[in-house]
Write a protein that holds these residues in place. Structure first.
Motif, PDB file in Angstrom:
ATOM      1  N   ARG A   8      47.922  94.156  43.946  1.00 41.20           N
ATOM      2  CA  ARG A   8      47.374  95.501  44.094  1.00 41.20           C
ATOM      3  C   ARG A   8      45.970  95.512  44.674  1.00 41.20           C
ATOM      4  O   ARG A   8      45.431  96.566  44.960  1.00 41.20           O
ATOM      5  CB  ARG A   8      47.364  96.209  42.749  1.00 41.20           C
ATOM      6  N   THR A   9      45.388  94.372  44.818  1.00 41.63           N
ATOM      7  CA  THR A   9      44.036  94.306  45.366  1.00 41.63           C
ATOM      8  C   THR A   9      43.991  93.292  46.481  1.00 41.63           C
ATOM      9  O   THR A   9      44.920  92.501  46.678  1.00 41.63           O
ATOM     10  CB  THR A   9      43.014  93.911  44.276  1.00 41.63           C
ATOM     11  N   ARG A  10      42.899  93.331  47.218  1.00 41.28           N
ATOM     12  CA  ARG A  10      42.678  92.363  48.278  1.00 41.28           C
ATOM     13  C   ARG A  10      41.180  92.125  48.376  1.00 41.28           C
ATOM     14  O   ARG A  10      40.383  92.909  47.860  1.00 41.28           O
ATOM     15  CB  ARG A  10      43.229  92.866  49.596  1.00 41.28           C
ATOM     16  N   ALA A  11      40.802  91.070  49.036  1.00 47.32           N
ATOM     17  CA  ALA A  11      39.381  90.788  49.255  1.00 47.32           C
ATOM     18  C   ALA A  11      38.970  91.416  50.575  1.00 47.32           C
ATOM     19  O   ALA A  11      39.661  91.274  51.580  1.00 47.32           O
ATOM     20  CB  ALA A  11      39.141  89.286  49.279  1.00 47.32           C
ATOM     21  N   ASN A  12      37.836  92.153  50.566  1.00 45.37           N
ATOM     22  CA  ASN A  12      37.341  92.722  51.815  1.00 45.37           C
ATOM     23  C   ASN A  12      36.498  91.699  52.560  1.00 45.37           C
ATOM     24  O   ASN A  12      36.383  90.553  52.134  1.00 45.37           O
ATOM     25  CB  ASN A  12      36.587  94.031  51.564  1.00 45.37           C
ATOM     26  N   ARG A  13      35.884  92.101  53.674  1.00 46.68           N
ATOM     27  CA  ARG A  13      35.113  91.176  54.504  1.00 46.68           C
ATOM     28  C   ARG A  13      33.916  90.580  53.756  1.00 46.68           C
ATOM     29  O   ARG A  13      33.487  89.477  54.031  1.00 46.68           O
ATOM     30  CB  ARG A  13      34.610  91.893  55.753  1.00 46.68           C
ATOM     31  N   ALA A  14      33.387  91.341  52.823  1.00 49.08           N
ATOM     32  CA  ALA A  14      32.236  90.857  52.062  1.00 49.08           C
ATOM     33  C   ALA A  14      32.675  89.983  50.892  1.00 49.08           C
ATOM     34  O   ALA A  14      31.841  89.508  50.129  1.00 49.08           O
ATOM     35  CB  ALA A  14      31.408  92.033  51.556  1.00 49.08           C
ATOM     36  N   GLY A  15      33.981  89.834  50.717  1.00 51.67           N
ATOM     37  CA  GLY A  15      34.478  89.007  49.636  1.00 51.67           C
ATOM     38  C   GLY A  15      34.694  89.769  48.343  1.00 51.67           C
ATOM     39  O   GLY A  15      35.075  89.191  47.340  1.00 51.67           O
ATOM     40  N   LYS A  16      34.458  91.106  48.357  1.00 56.80           N
ATOM     41  CA  LYS A  16      34.676  91.924  47.161  1.00 56.80           C
ATOM     42  C   LYS A  16      36.149  92.242  47.008  1.00 56.80           C
ATOM     43  O   LYS A  16      36.866  92.397  47.994  1.00 56.80           O
ATOM     44  CB  LYS A  16      33.905  93.238  47.282  1.00 56.80           C
ATOM     45  N   THR A  17      36.613  92.371  45.786  1.00 54.08           N
ATOM     46  CA  THR A  17      37.992  92.757  45.522  1.00 54.08           C
ATOM     47  C   THR A  17      38.091  94.277  45.589  1.00 54.08           C
ATOM     48  O   THR A  17      37.358  95.001  44.908  1.00 54.08           O
ATOM     49  CB  THR A  17      38.438  92.262  44.135  1.00 54.08           C
ATOM     50  N   VAL A  18      38.976  94.768  46.444  1.00 57.15           N
ATOM     51  CA  VAL A  18      39.195  96.210  46.597  1.00 57.15           C
ATOM     52  C   VAL A  18      40.691  96.479  46.523  1.00 57.15           C
ATOM     53  O   VAL A  18      41.496  95.586  46.799  1.00 57.15           O
ATOM     54  CB  VAL A  18      38.614  96.736  47.940  1.00 57.15           C
ATOM     55  N   PRO A  19      41.069  97.703  46.148  1.00 57.49           N
ATOM     56  CA  PRO A  19      42.505  98.027  46.111  1.00 57.49           C
ATOM     57  C   PRO A  19      43.106  97.929  47.500  1.00 57.49           C
ATOM     58  O   PRO A  19      42.439  98.192  48.491  1.00 57.49           O
ATOM     59  CB  PRO A  19      42.544  99.477  45.618  1.00 57.49           C
ATOM     60  N   ARG A  20      44.391  97.522  47.560  1.00 56.34           N
ATOM     61  CA  ARG A  20      45.084  97.490  48.854  1.00 56.34           C
ATOM     62  C   ARG A  20      45.146  98.911  49.395  1.00 56.34           C
ATOM     63  O   ARG A  20      45.198  99.868  48.654  1.00 56.34           O
ATOM     64  CB  ARG A  20      46.484  96.926  48.696  1.00 56.34           C
ATOM     65  N   GLY A  21      45.163  99.043  50.702  1.00 58.84           N
ATOM     66  CA  GLY A  21      45.144 100.354  51.321  1.00 58.84           C
ATOM     67  C   GLY A  21      43.752 100.714  51.774  1.00 58.84           C
ATOM     68  O   GLY A  21      43.527 101.780  52.322  1.00 58.84           O
ATOM     69  N   GLY A  22      42.800  99.853  51.547  1.00 57.19           N
ATOM     70  CA  GLY A  22      41.464 100.032  52.078  1.00 57.19           C
ATOM     71  C   GLY A  22      40.533 100.879  51.256  1.00 57.19           C
ATOM     72  O   GLY A  22      39.401 101.091  51.642  1.00 57.19           O
ATOM     73  N   LYS A  23      40.940 101.394  50.130  1.00 54.74           N
ATOM     74  CA  LYS A  23      40.064 102.251  49.337  1.00 54.74           C
ATOM     75  C   LYS A  23      39.113 101.389  48.513  1.00 54.74           C
ATOM     76  O   LYS A  23      39.524 100.514  47.778  1.00 54.74           O
ATOM     77  CB  LYS A  23      40.878 103.159  48.436  1.00 54.74           C
ATOM     78  N   ASN A  24      37.861 101.635  48.647  1.00 56.08           N
ATOM     79  CA  ASN A  24      36.826 100.880  47.938  1.00 56.08           C
ATOM     80  C   ASN A  24      36.472 101.641  46.666  1.00 56.08           C
ATOM     81  O   ASN A  24      36.038 102.784  46.732  1.00 56.08           O
ATOM     82  CB  ASN A  24      35.595 100.738  48.839  1.00 56.08           C
TER      83      ASN A  24
END
Length: 173
Positions: A8-24
């Motif tokens: 349900r989550t992914r790592a963004n470019r900064a290495g933070k874990t964010v929900p899939r679908g791009g919502k921070n």
């Protein structure tokens, strides 16, 4: 250190874990409802713009048609007429909008026109067409080919009728 991404989550470019679908979650503390609301408002605005464009398109067709067009209510009172019909019959739009469709039919043809209307109503015929003699404002008669149909109100009831008088098939008497 960042946590590993789950389904349900992914790592963004900064290495933070964010929900899939791009919502921070840092930007949408309301769980994404604000973004959904913005999307809905944007969709509504787009739909309204498309409706306005479509209405403008049909207003222009109505105004520029080389066919006389009239819309009448269920009581046969004219509620909308186009410029070609006004020119064909010699009336200003405001004058026509005070009339019933039967006011335009030649007096000798009114009874036959009334019988045809009753016959079509009884048969629930959605449309009919034929030659009719109409009266111009100056009292002269004009033969026209009338094509008309009922416009349902979306609830099964007939609300308006629309008729067309092609100018190319008319003969002044």
């Amino acid at each position: 250190m960042t946590r590993p991404a789950s389904r349900r989550t992914r790592a963004n470019r900064a290495g933070k874990t964010v929900p899939r679908g791009g919502k921070n979650p840092d930007l949408h503390t309301d769980g994404g409802r604000a973004a959904t609301l913005l999307d809905s408002e944007q969709q509504l605005r787009l739909a309204q713009d498309a409706l306005r464009a479509s209405e403008q398109h049909y207003r222009e067709i109505f105004a520029w048609a080389e066919v006389g067009i009239a819309v009448a209510d269920a009581g046969d009172r004219l509620i909308s007429v186009n410029p070609f019909l006004c020119k064909l019959l010699g009336y200003h739009a405001e004058e026509l909008l005070r009339l019933h469709t039967t006011d335009l039919v030649h007096p000798d043809d009114r009874e036959a026109s009334r019988r045809l209307t009753l016959k079509c109503d009884a048969a629930r015929a959605p449309a009919h067409q034929g030659e009719r003699r109409y009266l111009r404002k100056d009292g002269s008669a004009i033969w026209v080919h009338v094509s008309s149909r009922w416009l349902p109100d979306g609830k099964g009831a007939d609300k308006h009728s629309i008729g067309g008088l092609p100018g190319t098939r008319t003969t002044l008497i």
